[in-house]
Design an enzyme around this catalytic site. Structure first.
Site, PDB file in Angstrom:
ATOM      1  CG  ASP A   7      -1.810   1.050   1.259  1.00  0.00           C
ATOM      2  OD1 ASP A   7      -2.277   1.675   0.249  1.00  0.00           O
ATOM      3  OD2 ASP A   7      -2.446   1.318   2.527  1.00  0.00           O
ATOM      4  CD  GLU A  67      -4.749   1.414  -2.941  1.00  0.00           C
ATOM      5  OE1 GLU A  67      -5.974   1.209  -2.721  1.00  0.00           O
ATOM      6  OE2 GLU A  67      -4.006   2.122  -2.225  1.00  0.00           O
ATOM      7  CG  ASP A 139      -0.925   2.794   6.326  1.00  0.00           C
ATOM      8  OD1 ASP A 139      -1.372   3.541   5.439  1.00  0.00           O
ATOM      9  OD2 ASP A 139      -0.743   3.421   7.386  1.00  0.00           O
TER      10      ASP A 139
END
Length: 154
Positions: A7, A67, A139
């Site tokens: 992430d 991502e 996260d």
């Protein structure tokens, strides 16, 4: 298969390592790479690369899921994009196969609904990985969802 979920961010990069063997998924590690806002940006980017390299060396994943970044009108947009570039470069340096997923696709893969909220995603991650408590911080939990997406959509 061992996969590393990422992430991206500048202040905090979430990561999660999942092993998948014969359909059973096991979380091996998760956490964050955190950089100090008082440091110069180039030092923060170097820290992300070095820490990510250490994680890759420790766990030897075969692939990575990252991502995709969506552009927001924010003062941090350029910094986050630069951090993501450093992450992609570091993964490439380690010859990892990389998959990229936008947030909606991650939510769809993990919960079955592309507009799920954070709690629904977290519950799905906990269920799929048979976790008794939520991974912290957020996260890291997000990185596990990204890794699961990489497993589901390989």
């Amino acid at each position: 298969m061992r996969i590393l979920g990422i992430d991206p961010g500048l202040a905090r990069v979430g990561y999660g390592i999942i092993d998948e063997l014969e359909g059973k998924k096991t979380m091996l590690d998760c956490g964050i790479i955190e950089t100090k806002s008082t440091e110069k940006e180039e030092k923060r980017l170097l820290e992300i690369s070095n820490d990510l390299s250490s994680i890759i060396s420790k766990w030897s994943p075969q692939s990575a899921a990252v991502e995709k970044f969506f552009f927001y009108r924010s003062s941090t947009t350029i910094s986050v994009v630069q951090a993501r570039g450093v992450i992609m470069m570091t993964l490439g340096k380690h010859n990892l196969s990389i998959q990229e997923f936008p947030p909606m696709q991650i939510k769809l893969a993990v919960t079955g609904f592309g507009h799920s909220d954070k709690d629904e995603v977290l519950k799905s991650v906990m269920h799929e990985l048979n976790l008794n408590s939520p991974p912290k911080p957020d996260d890291a939990a997000d990185a596990l969802a990204i890794a699961l997406t990489g497993i589901y959509l390989k």
